[in-house]
Design a protein around this motif. Structure first.
Motif, short mmCIF file in Angstrom:
data_model
loop_
_atom_site.label_atom_id
_atom_site.label_comp_id
_atom_site.label_asym_id
_atom_site.label_seq_id
_atom_site.Cartn_x
_atom_site.Cartn_y
_atom_site.Cartn_z
N UNK A 1 16.49 -1.14 -6.65
CA UNK A 1 15.09 -1.43 -6.43
C UNK A 1 13.80 -2.15 -7.40
N UNK A 2 13.43 -3.32 -6.99
CA UNK A 2 12.38 -3.51 -8.14
C UNK A 2 11.28 -3.22 -8.51
N UNK A 3 11.36 -2.86 -7.11
CA UNK A 3 9.88 -1.21 -7.36
C UNK A 3 9.60 -0.48 -8.00
N UNK A 4 11.05 0.59 -7.86
CA UNK A 4 11.41 1.49 -8.51
C UNK A 4 11.34 1.53 -9.79
N UNK A 5 12.01 0.13 -10.86
CA UNK A 5 12.20 -0.19 -11.43
C UNK A 5 10.65 -0.70 -12.59
N UNK A 6 9.19 -1.02 -11.94
CA UNK A 6 8.71 -1.22 -12.10
C UNK A 6 7.46 0.14 -12.50
N UNK A 7 7.79 0.93 -11.67
CA UNK A 7 7.51 2.17 -11.36
C UNK A 7 7.60 3.24 -12.74
N UNK A 8 8.96 3.08 -12.83
CA UNK A 8 9.84 4.07 -13.78
C UNK A 8 8.73 3.12 -15.24
N UNK B 1 0.88 -1.18 0.05
CA UNK B 1 -0.46 -0.34 -0.08
C UNK B 1 0.99 1.15 0.03
N UNK B 2 1.71 1.44 1.29
CA UNK B 2 3.10 2.35 0.61
C UNK B 2 3.07 2.74 -0.55
N UNK B 3 3.92 1.33 -1.39
CA UNK B 3 4.99 1.94 -2.29
C UNK B 3 3.32 1.95 -3.79
N UNK B 4 2.02 1.79 -3.50
CA UNK B 4 1.05 2.30 -4.34
C UNK B 4 0.96 3.59 -4.35
N UNK B 5 1.09 3.69 -2.85
CA UNK B 5 0.90 5.75 -3.26
C UNK B 5 1.92 6.84 -3.20
N UNK B 6 3.06 6.21 -2.84
CA UNK B 6 4.16 7.10 -3.52
C UNK B 6 4.70 6.83 -4.55
N UNK B 7 4.16 5.28 -5.03
CA UNK B 7 4.59 5.16 -6.84
C UNK B 7 3.59 6.30 -7.50
N UNK B 8 2.13 6.98 -7.09
CA UNK B 8 1.35 6.87 -7.78
C UNK B 8 1.87 9.19 -8.04
#
Length: 450
Positions: free
Chosen positions: A113-120, A87-94
């Motif tokens: 970070x895979x999460x950063x690559x994904x949101x990039x 949930x934190x990733x979703x909000x910050x990713x937005x």
């Protein structure tokens, strides 16, 4: 009047952030936070993650991405990389994807970070996606973006690789030549996903002759001894004819340009054509399954406003040739159920149960024995118009009947929803084009399961 900024002990709390929730104070609060610049970013992100915050997430996103702008980018990227839960990733990713900073997103594709690559990749999608069938906007340099994305198709994190695959399908025809080069020259680790993207973007026309031959060869191998699978989609229309005279059935239906396919491929094509706006240009003709041949696709719906008359004529003609024939529609998410049964060249019954106002105009013939039995089981009158002890039996019946098309199909023959390893299969299935495709052009092909 905007209040002074307050920093409370132990809590980075900016009073101006609270004022973002007040319509009368909002503009002044935005200006104060913008003037703070980078110093306001972490408090804003903390407020974004606070579940009880009265501030709408998009207000914080607007201040960070628009009022503060790229000065906030690194702080947001760091917060995204450090986020500990989905949930934190979703909000910050937005917030992260709201900058529209394509060059920075390209850099972030190599972040640890895979999460950063994904949101990039998501950020690139939001900023550069090209509507299907259109060219990119003038002035957009997509070549460098495409070249940066392609290697990430081999990302070790499956979610990132899948995301990049989706994004590449949204960047227009400029992806075709670079991906053809990958298919031809490698590296091998990228070839499989490159093929999927090529098929999604350009269909068969985007594939080389070698790739097309490989796909056809794979299909020929897979159909040997293939087991049936359930052909269940959220919205499904089909015609059912006893026996296995597929060529004769296709002749009656004027189908053409048939191609051999697996159950999985047929299911994938029908699911694709049944989503959103129904596509009438092609159908999937099954092998003989438990003594029946099924023809599936939106073109087969007996209760579609555009298709009902033609389907009625065709099902009657099929019943004249094969003794009986049926057509069904089932919409799992509120679409209702429709059925058409014909025998020896005569309509026995057509019925449509849904939650709209126009279902009555499709009704033909008397209720089937199965309909009467189901009404009796519900404790309703045996047929519409007969008095019942229920307050509104007709409405109750309509509500229940809206789910019955698969059950009725099974009771009268075979249901595509109930196919499986137990099903007796004879022959192979095909994808074929309909007369609609002769008038309106062949449907666009894409990437489907085989």
């Amino acid at each position: 009047m905007i209040t002074k900024l307050l920093f409370r002990a132990g809590v980075d709390d900016v009073k101006a952030i609270e004022d973002l929730a007040d319509r009368g104070m909002r503009e002044a609060a935005r200006d104060v936070l913008a003037a703070m610049g980078q110093a306001a970013v972490q408090p804003l992100l903390r407020e974004l993650l606070r579940e009880s915050s009265p501030v709408r997430p998009w207000e914080i996103e607007f201040v960070v991405t628009t009022k503060i702008g790229l000065a906030a980018y690194n702080e947001v990227l760091t917060a995204l990389a450090q986020a500990m839960d989905q949930e934190s990733r979703r909000r910050i990713g937005g917030v992260f994807t709201g900058f529209g900073a394509v060059e920075r997103y390209v850099e972030a594709l190599s972040h640890p970070s895979a999460h950063v690559r994904n949101y990039a990749a998501v950020g690139i999608q939001f900023a550069r996606a090209v509507p299907l069938g259109r060219s990119p906007q003038p002035g957009q340099d997509l070549d460098s973006v495409i070249e940066a994305l392609i290697p990430v198709l081999a990302d070790p994190h499956p979610e990132v690789a899948q995301r990049v695959e989706w994004v590449l399908t949204m960047l227009g025809p400029g992806v075709i030549e670079p991906l053809r080069r990958i298919r031809r020259d490698g590296p091998g680790v990228l070839r499989a996903r490159a093929l999927t993207v090529l098929a999604s973007v350009g269909g068969e026309q985007a594939l080389s002759g070698h790739d097309l031959a490989a796909v056809e060869r794979l299909i020929r191998i897979k159909v040997l001894g293939e087991q049936a699978i359930p052909l269940d989609t959220c919205s499904l229309s089909w015609v059912a004819v006893p026996g296995g005279d597929r060529m004769g059935i296709m002749e009656v239906l004027s189908l053409w340009d048939q191609r051999q396919c697996t159950f999985a491929l047929g299911h994938s094509v029908v699911a694709h054509d049944s989503v959103d706006v129904p596509a009438y240009g092609r159908v999937y003709v099954t092998p003989q399954v438990d003594g029946w041949t099924l023809v599936l696709g939106p073109w087969c719906s007996p209760v579609d406003s555009e298709r009902a008359g033609d389907v009625l004529r065709l099902v009657v003609e099929l019943s004249r040739r094969y003794g009986q024939a049926q057509a069904y529609y089932f919409g799992e998410q509120g679409g209702g159920s429709g059925w058409l049964v014909a025998e020896a060249g005569q309509v026995v019954r057509r019925f449509f149960a849904c939650w709209g106002d126009d279902e009555a105009r499709f009704a033909l013939g008397d209720p089937l024995l199965q309909e009467t039995a189901w009404r009796t089981e519900m404790g309703l009158a045996s047929s519409p118009g007969v008095e019942s002890a229920d307050d509104d039996p007709a409405e109750q019946w309509e509500d229940w009947a809206a789910y019955l098309a698969p059950e009725l199909a099974q009771a009268l023959g075979v249901s595509p929803f109930n196919l499986g390893p137990h099903t007796q299969v004879r022959g192979t299935g095909t994808i074929a084009l309909t007369p609609y495709a002769r008038e309106h052009g062949k449907p666009r092909t894409g990437a489907y399961r085989i």
